[in-house]
Write an enzyme that holds these catalytic residues in place. Structure first.
Site, mmCIF file in Angstrom:
data_model
loop_
_atom_site.group_PDB
_atom_site.id
_atom_site.type_symbol
_atom_site.label_atom_id
_atom_site.label_comp_id
_atom_site.label_asym_id
_atom_site.label_seq_id
_atom_site.Cartn_x
_atom_site.Cartn_y
_atom_site.Cartn_z
ATOM 1 N N LYS A 152 5.913 4.819 -13.192
ATOM 2 C CA LYS A 152 4.796 5.089 -12.002
ATOM 3 C C LYS A 152 4.825 5.128 -10.489
ATOM 4 O O LYS A 152 4.806 4.096 -9.725
ATOM 5 C CB LYS A 152 3.311 3.847 -12.659
ATOM 6 C CG LYS A 152 2.158 3.951 -12.415
ATOM 7 C CD LYS A 152 1.175 3.416 -12.004
ATOM 8 C CE LYS A 152 1.359 2.736 -10.217
ATOM 9 N NZ LYS A 152 0.387 3.965 -9.701
ATOM 10 N N GLU A 227 10.022 -4.801 -3.546
ATOM 11 C CA GLU A 227 10.667 -4.523 -1.904
ATOM 12 C C GLU A 227 8.874 -4.319 -1.085
ATOM 13 O O GLU A 227 8.516 -3.358 -1.901
ATOM 14 C CB GLU A 227 11.031 -2.993 -1.902
ATOM 15 C CG GLU A 227 12.154 -3.174 -2.986
ATOM 16 C CD GLU A 227 13.819 -3.862 -1.652
ATOM 17 O OE1 GLU A 227 13.224 -4.269 -0.970
ATOM 18 O OE2 GLU A 227 14.713 -3.776 -1.857
ATOM 19 N N CYS A 261 8.154 0.936 5.956
ATOM 20 C CA CYS A 261 8.560 -0.446 5.647
ATOM 21 C C CYS A 261 9.586 -1.407 6.951
ATOM 22 O O CYS A 261 9.732 -2.522 6.752
ATOM 23 C CB CYS A 261 8.919 -1.018 3.680
ATOM 24 S SG CYS A 261 10.286 -0.495 3.290
ATOM 25 N N GLU A 352 1.700 -5.389 9.894
ATOM 26 C CA GLU A 352 2.167 -4.598 9.180
ATOM 27 C C GLU A 352 1.363 -2.831 9.717
ATOM 28 O O GLU A 352 -0.091 -2.790 8.982
ATOM 29 C CB GLU A 352 2.659 -4.166 7.954
ATOM 30 C CG GLU A 352 3.702 -3.327 7.690
ATOM 31 C CD GLU A 352 3.819 -2.469 6.394
ATOM 32 O OE1 GLU A 352 3.355 -3.553 5.435
ATOM 33 O OE2 GLU A 352 5.336 -2.987 6.474
HETATM 34 P P1 NDP Z 1 0.191 -0.532 -2.750
HETATM 35 O O1 NDP Z 1 0.758 -1.841 -2.744
HETATM 36 O O2 NDP Z 1 -0.811 -0.748 -3.631
HETATM 37 O O3 NDP Z 1 0.522 0.799 -3.800
HETATM 38 C C1 NDP Z 1 2.089 0.552 -4.050
HETATM 39 C C2 NDP Z 1 1.844 0.858 -5.684
HETATM 40 O O4 NDP Z 1 1.740 -0.465 -6.182
HETATM 41 C C3 NDP Z 1 1.568 1.767 -5.720
HETATM 42 O O5 NDP Z 1 1.790 2.777 -6.803
HETATM 43 C C4 NDP Z 1 0.157 1.535 -6.591
HETATM 44 O O6 NDP Z 1 -0.608 2.595 -7.816
HETATM 45 C C5 NDP Z 1 0.326 0.543 -7.419
HETATM 46 N N1 NDP Z 1 -0.400 -0.224 -7.619
HETATM 47 C C6 NDP Z 1 -1.278 -1.087 -6.690
HETATM 48 N N2 NDP Z 1 -1.903 -2.635 -7.414
HETATM 49 C C7 NDP Z 1 -1.568 -2.655 -8.327
HETATM 50 C C8 NDP Z 1 -1.534 -3.787 -9.302
HETATM 51 N N3 NDP Z 1 -2.617 -4.246 -9.454
HETATM 52 N N4 NDP Z 1 -0.949 -3.609 -10.050
HETATM 53 C C9 NDP Z 1 0.553 -2.792 -9.916
HETATM 54 N N5 NDP Z 1 0.805 -1.919 -9.687
HETATM 55 C C10 NDP Z 1 -0.681 -2.000 -9.087
HETATM 56 O O7 NDP Z 1 0.206 -0.230 -1.552
HETATM 57 P P2 NDP Z 1 -0.701 0.800 -0.425
HETATM 58 O O8 NDP Z 1 -0.258 2.284 -1.236
HETATM 59 O O9 NDP Z 1 -2.222 0.573 -0.923
HETATM 60 O O10 NDP Z 1 -0.763 0.721 0.598
HETATM 61 C C11 NDP Z 1 -1.107 -0.324 1.549
HETATM 62 C C12 NDP Z 1 -0.077 -1.166 2.880
HETATM 63 O O11 NDP Z 1 1.412 -1.155 2.070
HETATM 64 C C13 NDP Z 1 0.448 -0.255 3.303
HETATM 65 O O12 NDP Z 1 -0.330 0.164 4.590
HETATM 66 C C14 NDP Z 1 1.715 -0.634 3.946
HETATM 67 O O13 NDP Z 1 0.976 -1.841 4.340
HETATM 68 C C15 NDP Z 1 1.810 -1.318 2.447
HETATM 69 N N6 NDP Z 1 2.855 -0.418 2.008
HETATM 70 C C16 NDP Z 1 4.584 -0.731 1.937
HETATM 71 C C17 NDP Z 1 5.645 0.106 1.571
HETATM 72 C C18 NDP Z 1 6.658 0.270 2.017
HETATM 73 O O14 NDP Z 1 7.412 1.089 0.817
HETATM 74 N N7 NDP Z 1 7.667 -1.435 1.775
HETATM 75 C C19 NDP Z 1 5.019 1.523 1.171
HETATM 76 C C20 NDP Z 1 3.758 1.220 0.633
HETATM 77 C C21 NDP Z 1 2.926 0.951 1.701
HETATM 78 P P3 NDP Z 1 -1.681 3.477 -6.876
HETATM 79 O O15 NDP Z 1 -1.565 3.630 -5.459
HETATM 80 O O16 NDP Z 1 -1.443 4.479 -7.550
HETATM 81 O O17 NDP Z 1 -3.053 2.398 -7.151
#
Ligand code: NDP
Length: 449
Positions: A152, A227, A261, A352
């Site tokens: 996903k 991660e 990240c 972050e």
């Molecule tokens: P999220 O953690 O919300 O999203 C990451 C993935 O998880 C996406 O595919 C998202 O789907 C999915 N997801 C969201 N809610 C759920 C849930 N309840 N159960 C299972 N999967 C879920 O990150 P964001 O994209 O909103 O980013 C927010 C913040 O997270 C950033 O500003 C940053 O601080 C951090 N981040 C860190 C990353 C890293 O590499 N460590 C990468 C991205 C973000 P969908 O978005 O399609 O709803």
């Protein structure tokens, strides 16, 4: 309907139907029925198919790079490198899979042996910052070990992942082995996390959602690899090659517009060279070329969305030492920004930001540098700049982080383990370590007496 936009132009580049819970269930059912046959393919033959996938990705490298640039807004030179890495990841696991096996253990009265068994159906949930790279880091080892997949991607950036799914079929990976579902995380992601036929979740994203994944996985004792976020330190000692450290520091925090990240978003600088380092850092930051991501000379693109830009902007309320240039719009632009001097207790140093904003923090000596670097809930990456080899290793051992570099700001290599300490998550991706996360150890005792 999921409307996918180019963050550099705000133009719609795709409209996709949103997957539902029923679609997620169908994908899990497809992966479950494909599992026995995929498990039965010999490791050497799975390796051959992965190598073919690597070659197909190489053949479509430019197409994948352009797709990633248009969907994420990252510079095309970065996307080309990332497409190359996707192929390298599949090559690596193609070569590794038939060298990852069990052991025989001398025991009284018989022979004891271990086997590395696949887990079954694995749910992979990926973020929007490095969509195809992070998908490949999970797909490569999971497929190599004989698991079947429901993947996903983030709704904001599904395009390169959907294309990877098609390329997997083109490479000869059987139908049902790789299933891509594009839908909201709180619906489709959550369903995968709670589904009783999913054996493991490999997740990359925010610490907050990661904690929810862990809670949701508890109901079925699902394995999880997380991660998560980071707030990594780039520690510059007075005895470092300051020119080199200052030239590298901007790329470590403004690369991918800071949406990384591993970003070294806290730059810790020894007080005796603070002013000199700031001069060099401001010059190097001013040199970053921000603009059209499709121009090969561009070094920084826009942020992913208007909402994310607002979140980033809220951190820039004082101590601005330098603000670079960025286009006016359309597009979700934000200039490279240095905050200095910042206290490690400030919000900009603790949370972050995930944008092109660096907090520059002075320290007095090695002891304080270590204390400040570790004074964060996160523990993903970090760098140490010094010409003193003993100090470099001493500090590296003292830092609470999973991925460190000495006199470099790089974090990710296909061959080496990647993952966090503390609230940056657990489990390791890449390298041979990733194979551990996609297998169970089975022990078999054969009585001979
Ligand atoms: P999220 O953690 O919300 O999203 C990451 C993935 O998880 C996406 O595919 C998202 O789907 C999915 N997801 C969201 N809610 C759920 C849930 N309840 N159960 C299972 N999967 C879920 O990150 P964001 O994209 O909103 O980013 C927010 C913040 O997270 C950033 O500003 C940053 O601080 C951090 N981040 C860190 C990353 C890293 O590499 N460590 C990468 C991205 C973000 P969908 O978005 O399609 O709803």
């Amino acid at each position: 309907m999921n409307v996918v936009r180019n963050p550099a132009t705000e133009e719609t580049i795709a409209e996709l139907p949103e997957a539902t819970i029923e679609d997620a269930d169908r994908a899990v059912a497809a992966a479950k029925s494909a599992f026995p046959a995929w498990h039965a393919v010999s490791p050497a033959d799975r390796g051959r198919l992965l190598r073919r996938l690597a070659t197909v990705v190489e053949e479509h490298g430019e197409e994948l790079a352009l797709l990633e640039t248009r969907n994420v807004g990252k510079p095309i030179s970065d996307s080309r490198g990332e497409a190359g890495m996707v192929a390298d990841v599949f090559h690596f696991y193609a070569g590794a899979v038939d060298k990852h096996f069990g052991e025989t253990i001398p025991v009284p009265g018989g022979v004891d042996m271990t086997f590395r068994e696949p887990l079954g159906v694995v749910g992979l949930i990926t973020p929007w910052n490095f969509p195809m790279n992070i998908a490949s880091w999970k797909l490569g080892p999971a497929l190599a070990c004989g698991n079947t997949i429901v993947l996903k991607p983030a709704e904001l950036t599904p395009l390169s992942t959907l294309r990877l799914g098609e390329l997997a079929l083109e490479a000869g990976i059987p139908e049902g082995v790789v299933n891509v579902v594009v839908g909201p995380g709180r619906v489709v992601g959550q369903r995968l996390v709670e589904h009783s036929d999913v054996a493991k979740i490999g997740f990359t994203g925010s610490t907050e959602v990661g904690a929810g994944v862990m809670r949701g996985a508890a109901g079925t004792i699902k394995r999880v690899t997380l991660e998560l976020g980071g707030k990594s330190a780039n520690v510059v000692f007075a005895d470092a090659d300051l020119e080199k450290a200052a030239a590298s520091a901007p790329y470590a925090v403004f690369g991918n517009a800071g949406q990384d990240c591993c970003a070294r978003s806290r730059i810790l600088v020894e007080r005796s060279v603070f002013d000199r380092f700031m001069e060099l850092l401001v010059t190097a930051t001013g040199d970053i070329k921000v603009g059209n991501p499709e121009d090969p000379s561009t070094e920084m693109g826009p942020l992913i969305s208007a909402g994310h830009r607002e979140k980033v902007a809220a951190y820039v309320d004082g101590d601005v030492a330098f603000r670079g240039d960025a286009p006016d719009g359309p597009g979700f632009w934000f200039p490279p920004t240095l905050l200095a001097p910042v206290s490690n207790d400030d919000r900009a140093a603790r949370e972050e930001i995930f944008g092109p904003v660096a907090a520059v923090i002075p320290f007095v000596d090695e002891e304080e540098a270590i204390r400040l670097a570790n004074d964060t809930p996160y523990g993903l990456s970090g760098s140490i700049w010094t010409e003193n080899g003993a100090r470099a290793l001493r500090v590296a051992r003292a830092l609470e982080a999973g991925v460190l570099s000495i006199n470099s700001n790089t974090s990710v290599r296909v061959q080496t383990p990647f993952g966090g300490f503390k609230q940056s998550g657990f489990g390791r991706e890449l390298g041979l370590h990733a194979l551990e996360g996609y297998t169970e150890v089975k022990n078999v005792y054969f009585a001979t007496e």
